[in-house]
Design an enzyme around this catalytic site. Structure first.
Site, PDB file in Angstrom:
ATOM      1  CB  THR A 242      -7.256  -5.649   9.956  1.00  0.00           C
ATOM      2  OG1 THR A 242      -7.727  -6.837   9.315  1.00  0.00           O
ATOM      3  CG2 THR A 242      -7.593  -4.445   9.098  1.00  0.00           C
TER       4      THR A 242
ATOM      5  CG  ASN B  38      -3.793  -2.252   6.875  1.00  0.00           C
ATOM      6  OD1 ASN B  38      -3.689  -1.911   5.706  1.00  0.00           O
ATOM      7  ND2 ASN B  38      -4.804  -2.978   7.315  1.00  0.00           N
TER       8      ASN B  38
ATOM      9  CE  LYS C 266      -3.951  -2.283   2.258  1.00  0.00           C
ATOM     10  NZ  LYS C 266      -4.992  -2.174   3.307  1.00  0.00           N
TER      11      LYS C 266
ATOM     12  CG  HIS D  77      -5.370  -6.464  -0.325  1.00  0.00           C
ATOM     13  ND1 HIS D  77      -6.584  -6.583   0.302  1.00  0.00           N
ATOM     14  CD2 HIS D  77      -5.394  -7.342  -1.358  1.00  0.00           C
ATOM     15  CE1 HIS D  77      -7.314  -7.495  -0.348  1.00  0.00           C
ATOM     16  NE2 HIS D  77      -6.615  -7.959  -1.368  1.00  0.00           N
TER      17      HIS D  77
ATOM     18  CG  PHE E 295     -13.401   1.653   6.860  1.00  0.00           C
ATOM     19  CD1 PHE E 295     -12.886   0.996   5.761  1.00  0.00           C
ATOM     20  CD2 PHE E 295     -14.069   0.912   7.833  1.00  0.00           C
ATOM     21  CE1 PHE E 295     -13.024  -0.376   5.610  1.00  0.00           C
ATOM     22  CE2 PHE E 295     -14.216  -0.472   7.690  1.00  0.00           C
ATOM     23  CZ  PHE E 295     -13.694  -1.112   6.566  1.00  0.00           C
TER      24      PHE E 295
ATOM     25  CE1 TYR F 179      -9.451  -2.935   0.227  1.00  0.00           C
ATOM     26  CE2 TYR F 179      -8.577  -1.162  -1.122  1.00  0.00           C
ATOM     27  CZ  TYR F 179      -8.376  -2.196  -0.225  1.00  0.00           C
ATOM     28  OH  TYR F 179      -7.118  -2.517   0.213  1.00  0.00           O
TER      29      TYR F 179
ATOM     30  NE  ARG G 260      -6.558 -12.454   5.412  1.00  0.00           N
ATOM     31  CZ  ARG G 260      -7.227 -11.302   5.351  1.00  0.00           C
ATOM     32  NH1 ARG G 260      -7.073 -10.503   4.296  1.00  0.00           N
ATOM     33  NH2 ARG G 260      -8.027 -10.940   6.313  1.00  0.00           N
TER      34      ARG G 260
ATOM     35  NE  ARG H  60      -2.396  -5.626   7.286  1.00  0.00           N
ATOM     36  CZ  ARG H  60      -3.521  -6.210   6.894  1.00  0.00           C
ATOM     37  NH1 ARG H  60      -4.053  -7.187   7.604  1.00  0.00           N
ATOM     38  NH2 ARG H  60      -4.117  -5.827   5.781  1.00  0.00           N
TER      39      ARG H  60
ATOM     40  CD  GLU I 241      -8.819  -9.487  -3.772  1.00  0.00           C
ATOM     41  OE1 GLU I 241      -9.692  -9.249  -2.929  1.00  0.00           O
ATOM     42  OE2 GLU I 241      -7.638  -9.792  -3.459  1.00  0.00           O
TER      43      GLU I 241
HETATM   44  P1  GTP Z   1      -7.041  -6.192   3.345  1.00  0.00           P
HETATM   45  O1  GTP Z   1      -6.083  -7.295   3.094  1.00  0.00           O
HETATM   46  O2  GTP Z   1      -6.492  -4.824   2.995  1.00  0.00           O
HETATM   47  O3  GTP Z   1      -8.398  -6.443   2.742  1.00  0.00           O
HETATM   48  O4  GTP Z   1      -7.207  -6.136   4.931  1.00  0.00           O
HETATM   49  P2  GTP Z   1      -8.081  -7.066   5.863  1.00  0.00           P
HETATM   50  O5  GTP Z   1      -8.736  -8.155   5.097  1.00  0.00           O
HETATM   51  O6  GTP Z   1      -7.205  -7.412   7.008  1.00  0.00           O
HETATM   52  O7  GTP Z   1      -9.188  -6.046   6.371  1.00  0.00           O
HETATM   53  P3  GTP Z   1     -10.665  -5.764   5.809  1.00  0.00           P
HETATM   54  O8  GTP Z   1     -10.894  -6.494   4.525  1.00  0.00           O
HETATM   55  O9  GTP Z   1     -11.606  -5.939   6.920  1.00  0.00           O
HETATM   56  O10 GTP Z   1     -10.577  -4.211   5.504  1.00  0.00           O
HETATM   57  C1  GTP Z   1      -9.972  -3.774   4.300  1.00  0.00           C
HETATM   58  C2  GTP Z   1      -9.092  -2.596   4.569  1.00  0.00           C
HETATM   59  O11 GTP Z   1      -9.888  -1.505   4.980  1.00  0.00           O
HETATM   60  C3  GTP Z   1      -8.076  -2.771   5.700  1.00  0.00           C
HETATM   61  O12 GTP Z   1      -6.886  -3.378   5.322  1.00  0.00           O
HETATM   62  C4  GTP Z   1      -7.825  -1.334   6.096  1.00  0.00           C
HETATM   63  O13 GTP Z   1      -6.871  -0.739   5.238  1.00  0.00           O
HETATM   64  C5  GTP Z   1      -9.161  -0.688   5.864  1.00  0.00           C
HETATM   65  N1  GTP Z   1      -9.886  -0.590   7.130  1.00  0.00           N
HETATM   66  C6  GTP Z   1     -10.496  -1.578   7.841  1.00  0.00           C
HETATM   67  N2  GTP Z   1     -11.050  -1.110   8.958  1.00  0.00           N
HETATM   68  C7  GTP Z   1     -10.797   0.230   8.949  1.00  0.00           C
HETATM   69  C8  GTP Z   1     -11.104   1.300   9.841  1.00  0.00           C
HETATM   70  O14 GTP Z   1     -11.736   1.118  10.876  1.00  0.00           O
HETATM   71  N3  GTP Z   1     -10.652   2.546   9.472  1.00  0.00           N
HETATM   72  C9  GTP Z   1      -9.965   2.780   8.318  1.00  0.00           C
HETATM   73  N4  GTP Z   1      -9.544   4.019   8.008  1.00  0.00           N
HETATM   74  N5  GTP Z   1      -9.638   1.798   7.471  1.00  0.00           N
HETATM   75  C10 GTP Z   1     -10.052   0.550   7.780  1.00  0.00           C
HETATM   76 MG    MG Z   2      -9.891  -7.863   3.317  1.00  0.00          MG
END
Ligand code: GTP
Ligand code: MG
Length: 138
Positions: free
Chosen positions: A91, A112, A9, A115, A57, A49, A85, A102, A126
């Site tokens: 996350t 973070n 990212k 992805h 968010f 997304y 993962r 992370r 994807e």
């Molecule tokens: P990805 O691999 O990026 O998809 O992360 P993830 O699967 O661990 O998390 P998830 O799919 O639940 O959320 C996708 C992305 O949204 C996260 O990686 C974060 O960058 C963002 N995100 C999730 N929760 C929050 C939040 O509370 N605030 C903000 N600003 N971003 C968030």
């Molecule tokens: Mg995700």
């Protein structure tokens, strides 16, 4: 062997950490079989997304993902989806296990660093959004 989709990212490219993150990926036994540095368009980020469109968010997330260069990748290996993962960590970096990407590098839940696809099915979807089959060299 499986393939998963990865993004380094904008917070990773901004801090010149792409090599350091790739080192963790490769040390975990995952192979980077395709990789390209791009600027994600607003449309690309919104589509990518889409599943989070109703989350509070979403706007912030799309804004962040288009705020700087990203590196899109295809990773290959045994159980690549679950393995990556695990290597990424939780996350929220405050909850990420020791040694995960992370835990080492992420700044916040939003910024973070990486992805990774959350299922084999989504990995296929994807990967297709960013790579042609001929550009993935296993
Ligand atoms: P990805 O691999 O990026 O998809 O992360 P993830 O699967 O661990 O998390 P998830 O799919 O639940 O959320 C996708 C992305 O949204 C996260 O990686 C974060 O960058 C963002 N995100 C999730 N929760 C929050 C939040 O509370 N605030 C903000 N600003 N971003 C968030
Ligand atoms: Mg995700």
């Amino acid at each position: 062997t499986e393939r998963t989709f990865s993004i380094l990212k904008p917070d990773a490219t901004a801090r010149n950490l792409t090599g350091a993150v790739n080192a963790v990926i490769e040390e975990a036994g995952l192979r980077i079989v395709a990789q390209r540095r791009i600027r994600m368009s607003d449309a690309q980020a919104k589509k990518f997304y889409e599943v989070h469109a109703e989350r509070p968010f979403y706007g912030e997330l799309v804004e962040f993902m288009t705020s700087g260069p990203v590196v899109v990748q295809v990773l290959e290996g045994e159980n690549a989806v679950a393995k990556y993962r695990e290597v990424m960590g939780a996350t929220n970096p405050a909850q990420a296990a020791e040694g995960t990407i992370r835990q080492k590098f992420a700044k916040s839940v939003g910024e973070n660093t990486v992805h990774g696809s959350d299922s084999l099915e989504n990995a296929g979807i994807e990967i297709k959004q960013f790579f042609d089959d001929k550009d993935i060299v296993g």
